[in-house]
Design a protein around this motif. Structure first.
Motif, PDB file in Angstrom:
ATOM      1  N   GLN A 192      -5.911 -24.528  -5.292  1.00  0.00           N
ATOM      2  CA  GLN A 192      -4.618 -23.874  -4.891  1.00  0.00           C
ATOM      3  C   GLN A 192      -4.371 -22.572  -4.820  1.00  0.00           C
ATOM      4  OE1 GLN A 192      -3.331 -25.972  -8.675  1.00  0.00           O
ATOM      5  NE2 GLN A 192      -2.335 -27.550  -8.020  1.00  0.00           N
ATOM      6  N   ILE A 193      -3.308 -21.916  -4.703  1.00  0.00           N
ATOM      7  CA  ILE A 193      -3.198 -20.659  -4.294  1.00  0.00           C
ATOM      8  C   ILE A 193      -1.890 -20.204  -5.165  1.00  0.00           C
ATOM      9  CG2 ILE A 193      -2.542 -18.873  -2.484  1.00  0.00           C
ATOM     10  CD1 ILE A 193      -5.324 -19.835  -2.055  1.00  0.00           C
ATOM     11  N   ARG A 194      -1.804 -19.069  -5.726  1.00  0.00           N
ATOM     12  CA  ARG A 194      -0.588 -18.839  -6.457  1.00  0.00           C
ATOM     13  C   ARG A 194       0.388 -18.093  -5.234  1.00  0.00           C
ATOM     14  NH1 ARG A 194      -1.275 -18.766 -11.507  1.00  0.00           N
ATOM     15  NH2 ARG A 194      -3.331 -18.443 -12.636  1.00  0.00           N
ATOM     16  N   ARG A 195       1.751 -18.383  -5.864  1.00  0.00           N
ATOM     17  CA  ARG A 195       2.753 -18.021  -4.702  1.00  0.00           C
ATOM     18  C   ARG A 195       2.834 -16.440  -4.835  1.00  0.00           C
ATOM     19  NH1 ARG A 195       7.312 -21.904  -7.023  1.00  0.00           N
ATOM     20  NH2 ARG A 195       8.709 -20.056  -6.275  1.00  0.00           N
ATOM     21  N   SER A 196       2.701 -15.918  -3.692  1.00  0.00           N
ATOM     22  CA  SER A 196       2.839 -14.570  -3.613  1.00  0.00           C
ATOM     23  C   SER A 196       3.839 -14.011  -2.430  1.00  0.00           C
ATOM     24  CB  SER A 196       1.426 -13.684  -3.414  1.00  0.00           C
ATOM     25  OG  SER A 196       0.879 -14.083  -2.073  1.00  0.00           O
ATOM     26  N   ASN A 197       4.070 -14.475  -1.562  1.00  0.00           N
ATOM     27  CA  ASN A 197       4.738 -14.211  -0.335  1.00  0.00           C
ATOM     28  C   ASN A 197       6.093 -13.915  -0.751  1.00  0.00           C
ATOM     29  OD1 ASN A 197       2.823 -14.210   1.363  1.00  0.00           O
ATOM     30  ND2 ASN A 197       3.415 -16.091   2.445  1.00  0.00           N
ATOM     31  N   GLU A 198       6.909 -14.510  -1.607  1.00  0.00           N
ATOM     32  CA  GLU A 198       8.160 -14.418  -1.681  1.00  0.00           C
ATOM     33  C   GLU A 198       8.345 -13.139  -2.760  1.00  0.00           C
ATOM     34  OE1 GLU A 198       6.148 -16.975  -2.889  1.00  0.00           O
ATOM     35  OE2 GLU A 198       7.363 -18.112  -4.391  1.00  0.00           O
ATOM     36  N   HIS A 199       7.541 -12.808  -3.495  1.00  0.00           N
ATOM     37  CA  HIS A 199       7.330 -11.494  -4.362  1.00  0.00           C
ATOM     38  C   HIS A 199       7.440 -10.591  -3.196  1.00  0.00           C
ATOM     39  CE1 HIS A 199       7.606 -13.769  -8.080  1.00  0.00           C
ATOM     40  NE2 HIS A 199       6.523 -14.716  -7.506  1.00  0.00           N
ATOM     41  N   ALA A 200       6.413 -10.492  -2.619  1.00  0.00           N
ATOM     42  CA  ALA A 200       6.224  -9.459  -1.536  1.00  0.00           C
ATOM     43  C   ALA A 200       7.335  -9.076  -0.959  1.00  0.00           C
ATOM     44  CB  ALA A 200       5.006  -9.672  -0.737  1.00  0.00           C
ATOM     45  N   ILE A 201       7.803 -10.246  -0.232  1.00  0.00           N
ATOM     46  CA  ILE A 201       9.169 -10.146   0.621  1.00  0.00           C
ATOM     47  C   ILE A 201      10.558  -9.361  -0.300  1.00  0.00           C
ATOM     48  CG2 ILE A 201      10.978 -11.230   1.987  1.00  0.00           C
ATOM     49  CD1 ILE A 201       8.499 -13.337   2.667  1.00  0.00           C
ATOM     50  N   ALA A 202      10.480 -10.044  -1.280  1.00  0.00           N
ATOM     51  CA  ALA A 202      11.647  -9.573  -2.251  1.00  0.00           C
ATOM     52  C   ALA A 202      11.545  -8.045  -2.480  1.00  0.00           C
ATOM     53  CB  ALA A 202      11.654 -10.430  -3.539  1.00  0.00           C
ATOM     54  N   GLY A 203      10.194  -7.561  -2.727  1.00  0.00           N
ATOM     55  CA  GLY A 203       9.993  -6.096  -2.930  1.00  0.00           C
ATOM     56  C   GLY A 203      10.269  -5.472  -1.810  1.00  0.00           C
ATOM     57  N   ALA A 204       9.678  -5.996  -0.656  1.00  0.00           N
ATOM     58  CA  ALA A 204      10.203  -5.028   0.724  1.00  0.00           C
ATOM     59  C   ALA A 204      11.837  -4.877   0.881  1.00  0.00           C
ATOM     60  CB  ALA A 204       9.268  -5.692   1.668  1.00  0.00           C
ATOM     61  N   LEU A 205      12.518  -6.135   0.405  1.00  0.00           N
ATOM     62  CA  LEU A 205      13.815  -5.961   0.520  1.00  0.00           C
ATOM     63  C   LEU A 205      14.510  -4.844  -0.566  1.00  0.00           C
ATOM     64  CD1 LEU A 205      14.664  -9.719   1.420  1.00  0.00           C
ATOM     65  CD2 LEU A 205      14.553  -7.553   3.110  1.00  0.00           C
ATOM     66  N   SER A 206      13.678  -5.120  -1.839  1.00  0.00           N
ATOM     67  CA  SER A 206      14.746  -4.300  -3.127  1.00  0.00           C
ATOM     68  C   SER A 206      14.349  -2.871  -2.619  1.00  0.00           C
ATOM     69  CB  SER A 206      14.193  -4.885  -4.203  1.00  0.00           C
ATOM     70  OG  SER A 206      12.953  -4.228  -4.641  1.00  0.00           O
ATOM     71  N   ALA A 207      13.103  -2.604  -2.238  1.00  0.00           N
ATOM     72  CA  ALA A 207      12.795  -1.028  -1.792  1.00  0.00           C
ATOM     73  C   ALA A 207      13.782  -0.515  -0.821  1.00  0.00           C
ATOM     74  CB  ALA A 207      11.307  -1.207  -1.403  1.00  0.00           C
ATOM     75  N   ARG A 208      14.343  -1.343   0.088  1.00  0.00           N
ATOM     76  CA  ARG A 208      15.363  -0.943   1.382  1.00  0.00           C
ATOM     77  C   ARG A 208      16.719  -1.146   0.849  1.00  0.00           C
ATOM     78  NH1 ARG A 208       9.979  -2.251   2.789  1.00  0.00           N
ATOM     79  NH2 ARG A 208       9.454  -0.991   4.732  1.00  0.00           N
ATOM     80  N   GLY A 209      17.025  -1.351  -0.668  1.00  0.00           N
ATOM     81  CA  GLY A 209      18.563  -1.251  -1.176  1.00  0.00           C
ATOM     82  C   GLY A 209      19.118  -2.648  -0.905  1.00  0.00           C
ATOM     83  N   PHE A 210      18.671  -3.779  -0.818  1.00  0.00           N
ATOM     84  CA  PHE A 210      18.995  -5.031  -0.874  1.00  0.00           C
ATOM     85  C   PHE A 210      19.143  -5.741  -2.107  1.00  0.00           C
ATOM     86  CE2 PHE A 210      17.532  -4.289   3.597  1.00  0.00           C
ATOM     87  CZ  PHE A 210      18.766  -4.735   4.229  1.00  0.00           C
ATOM     88  N   GLY A 211      18.889  -4.982  -3.336  1.00  0.00           N
ATOM     89  CA  GLY A 211      19.107  -5.481  -4.360  1.00  0.00           C
ATOM     90  C   GLY A 211      18.056  -6.611  -4.622  1.00  0.00           C
ATOM     91  N   SER A 212      18.476  -7.669  -5.544  1.00  0.00           N
ATOM     92  CA  SER A 212      17.682  -8.909  -5.792  1.00  0.00           C
ATOM     93  C   SER A 212      17.749 -10.029  -4.918  1.00  0.00           C
ATOM     94  CB  SER A 212      17.468  -9.189  -7.511  1.00  0.00           C
ATOM     95  OG  SER A 212      18.531  -9.473  -7.744  1.00  0.00           O
ATOM     96  N   SER A 213      16.791 -10.646  -4.414  1.00  0.00           N
ATOM     97  CA  SER A 213      17.098 -11.788  -3.716  1.00  0.00           C
ATOM     98  C   SER A 213      16.705 -12.975  -4.544  1.00  0.00           C
ATOM     99  CB  SER A 213      16.160 -11.872  -2.327  1.00  0.00           C
ATOM    100  OG  SER A 213      16.254 -10.444  -1.658  1.00  0.00           O
ATOM    101  N   ASP A 214      17.395 -14.298  -4.179  1.00  0.00           N
ATOM    102  CA  ASP A 214      16.947 -15.402  -4.670  1.00  0.00           C
ATOM    103  C   ASP A 214      15.513 -15.794  -4.172  1.00  0.00           C
ATOM    104  OD1 ASP A 214      19.241 -15.574  -6.182  1.00  0.00           O
ATOM    105  OD2 ASP A 214      20.262 -16.528  -4.617  1.00  0.00           O
ATOM    106  N   ILE A 215      14.550 -16.265  -4.884  1.00  0.00           N
ATOM    107  CA  ILE A 215      13.280 -16.854  -4.566  1.00  0.00           C
ATOM    108  C   ILE A 215      12.968 -18.310  -4.940  1.00  0.00           C
ATOM    109  CG2 ILE A 215      12.500 -14.489  -4.335  1.00  0.00           C
ATOM    110  CD1 ILE A 215      10.920 -14.873  -6.810  1.00  0.00           C
ATOM    111  N   SER A 216      12.535 -19.055  -4.119  1.00  0.00           N
ATOM    112  CA  SER A 216      12.000 -20.482  -4.497  1.00  0.00           C
ATOM    113  C   SER A 216      10.854 -21.033  -3.595  1.00  0.00           C
ATOM    114  CB  SER A 216      13.333 -21.376  -4.561  1.00  0.00           C
ATOM    115  OG  SER A 216      14.291 -21.201  -3.271  1.00  0.00           O
ATOM    116  N   TRP A 217      10.875 -22.156  -3.717  1.00  0.00           N
ATOM    117  CA  TRP A 217       9.489 -22.837  -2.974  1.00  0.00           C
ATOM    118  C   TRP A 217       9.917 -24.222  -2.765  1.00  0.00           C
ATOM    119  CZ3 TRP A 217       7.062 -27.278  -5.090  1.00  0.00           C
ATOM    120  CH2 TRP A 217       6.096 -27.526  -4.458  1.00  0.00           C
ATOM    121  N   VAL A 218       9.505 -24.779  -1.775  1.00  0.00           N
ATOM    122  CA  VAL A 218       9.695 -26.054  -1.348  1.00  0.00           C
ATOM    123  C   VAL A 218       8.259 -26.704  -0.741  1.00  0.00           C
ATOM    124  CG1 VAL A 218      10.171 -25.350   1.063  1.00  0.00           C
ATOM    125  CG2 VAL A 218      10.987 -27.632   0.249  1.00  0.00           C
ATOM    126  N   ALA A 219       8.078 -27.740  -1.202  1.00  0.00           N
ATOM    127  CA  ALA A 219       6.905 -28.646  -0.755  1.00  0.00           C
ATOM    128  C   ALA A 219       6.869 -28.804   0.758  1.00  0.00           C
ATOM    129  CB  ALA A 219       6.699 -29.802  -1.557  1.00  0.00           C
TER     130      ALA A 219
END
Lengths: 395, 395
Positions: A192-219
């Motif tokens: 297994q691999i820990r989920r990391s992409n959504e945290h990186a993408i949310a960070g890239a967006l928040s750094a540009r002023g997009f506030g916080s995004s909703d993050i989730s996962w689907v099988a």
């Protein structure tokens, strides 16, 4: 397959512009302005004293009695006739009848008055910031499409804008897909691999002023993917998915999109990493970005395509491309644009050099912490030599 | 009077380091890391399939029956003996007994199995991302003092850091002082000025990740100043004042500081604008910055001294200074460092040129919207010629 610039143009043409909203000045920092800001009145609004000292009228006198005081924040006083002055504070109106200001440093106090320093001859008009020399009422100070930085906020405040028209921030949902993905906390099995992409993408967006995004996962399951994305399409303007866009049996994103009525604009770009990127438009105009699941690919595609598109949709005037020079030769890829992680350094005299970051394999996000971003190498044969100018994209 | 670098050193020595706190990963974007992040396990944690296709063992066969499937997120299957393969998905474990992956694009499906493309010879080991080649468990991935950007967040997530130790954000109070100042909304008389400095300073801070600051105003009155600052010193770590630090009769900040037990570290720097800047330390270690009231002066001092000091106190590794070249000659000031607002542009080949912004008078903040920041010109006689490398500070 599309070239990078073709993909960029197709995204831009599909993005449109977000609506505007009015926000209080205190909440406007970093937002994208969507109105023209004009000067409320002349600036300065009056002949303004620019030094602490005394205000007087030009004469041959060298000693002046102090007839009173001209404070800041008060209407202009009348300077009486004769060898007199008014104490005057920085920011105050110039007293009526005065035509110069002598700073404290040039005065000696004597006999309840002030005497000019020996040998000092004040100039008429000195230390007066004249009404209207900076701008005239109605002058354009800020135009639509600028990001509200510190000086822009000062301009808004100083010109009476207690609230301001800005671009709405898109409601963004970020999904990662993949059966191998498990949460950041908790146990992880060997496969297994820990989920990391959504945290990186949310960070890239928040750094540009997009506030916080909703993050989730689907099988990796078509029905589950359709269900989750169908709900997200109701409540969000933009979906950013990672994974599930390649050609594998379990890459359900393109099929799910078709079932949800999301029209494919393109799938695949001639680039590495990030080749399998997918982009489409939902039935209500929702923008759907399908990024590859590899963390480096997902992040490069996010920075290269998603962030600029979201900012342009807010009306941000397009930033001039940031060009740097290669500090080491870099291998080109035939028929593919290459995104190469780099570390920037100054070479002196205003040059910025980009050295390829020491990253063991192209999919290795664990070493991206040493890189400042990536450069874009055009398709080609052989190597780009040291000194080649290349476009840089920062994380 | 102090030189700019002397003031900078005195501030740095007085700042110390803020405490740390543990925050959830979802709230860590943009924060300054204050721990070492090591790899949780080898990366990849297993021999990882990097293409969708089939996993098989090297042989002279060209047709393989499909014996099953190796999905991502599942334990490694056993590849049976004989001319067989397992379907394998990107991200999956390499099946036990397999030593290569052949991508879908190189296969034709036939008779319930797959046949290699004519003329194609797969290489042993291909499309396998071997366990541990990116990093080994325990390797250092991030060190204290980095700002948590997108790749850093991916590293934290991928290595199981559901929360993380970061620098606390200072509690900051911003005050403007001056009887001539009125609120942004509401009426304004000819001799009044709307309050703008606190909005600009708060914006400069929020752009650097300091969140929102408390902003307020105090009149040119010693008792009122003492009262307001005394309350602010109880509830805040940092006070940033603008106005009241010059030599005028109503410049109460230095006197108020003395009454409040705030020790002066320095007053005045040999620079223009911003010469009257004041800095001190309160009885409980509170840092107090007294900036001049002129909006351009206040903003330049904030960007030049306050922001870097606050970030260094969070432990942020000091950014390399950003050097640009002058695009036009610029007048130097004898014995004073000059802060000159500029607009940046690329000259090609990785050069960045700074052109003095067209600003009518030095105190005119209404035209700062056209500038990207300011450059720092050392004291001197005459002009700095075109092409001079100068340090740039962005808003």
């Amino acid at each position: 397959m599309l070239e990078t610039y073709e993909a960029e143009v197709m995204i831009r043409e599909a993005m449109g512009q977000v609506a505007t909203e009015r926000v209080a000045l205190e909440r406007a920092a970093g937002r994208v302005l969507r109105q023209t800001i004009r000067a409320e009145r002349d600036q300065p609004p009056y002949d303004r004293v620019t030094m602490d000292g005394v205000a007087l009228r030009a004469s041959l006198e060298r000693h002046f009695d102090i007839a009173g005081i001209q404070r800041a924040g008060m209407a202009a006083e009348q300077l009486p006739a004769g060898a007199v002055c008014l104490e005057a504070m920085t920011g105050a109106m110039l007293p009526i009848g005065a035509d110069m200001v002598v700073p404290i440093e040039r005065l000696r106090r004597r006999d309840g008055g002030v005497t000019l320093e020996d040998g000092y001859t004040p100039e008429p008009g000195q230390f007066i910031h004249r009404k209207g020399v900076d701008c005239r009422a109605g002058d354009t100070l800020l135009t639509s499409g600028v990001r509200l930085n510190a000086p822009a906020l000062a301009i808004l405040a100083g010109n009476g804008f207690a609230d301001v028209e800005v671009a709405q921030i898109q409601r963004i949902a970020i999904f990662s897909t993949g059966d191998e993905l498990v949460p950041v906390g908790g146990p992880v099995r060997e496969w297994q691999i820990r989920r990391s992409n959504e945290h990186a993408i949310a960070g890239a967006l928040s750094a540009r002023g997009f506030g916080s995004s909703d993050i989730s996962w689907v099988a990796d399951d078509l029905d589950a993917t359709v269900q989750a994305l169908s709900e997200a399409l109701v409540s969000h303007d933009v979906l950013i998915l990672s994974g599930g866009v390649s050609m594998g049996t379990y890459d359900h994103v393109p099929a799910a999109m078709q079932r949800l009525g999301v029209t494919k604009i393109f799938h695949r770009i001639a680039q590495r990493p990030g080749g399998p990127m997918w982009f489409g438009i939902g039935p209500k105009g929702q923008r759907v970005f399908g990024l590859p699941g590899n963390p480096v690919s997902a992040l490069c595609c996010c920075v290269r395509y998603v962030v600029p598109a979201l900012l342009e949709a807010q009306g941000l005037k397009r930033a001039e491309r940031f060009t740097v020079i290669l500090a080491a030769e870099a291998m080109l890829l035939p028929a593919l644009t290459r995104f190469l992680p780099v570390t920037l350094r100054q070479t002196g005299a205003g040059h910025i050099a980009a050295a390829p970051a020491p990253i063991p394999t192209s999919g290795d996000y664990n070493h991206l912490g040493t890189a400042d971003g990536f450069v874009e190498l055009p398709p080609g044969a052989g190597h780009a030599p040291v000194g080649t100018p290349v476009v840089f994209h920062g994380w």
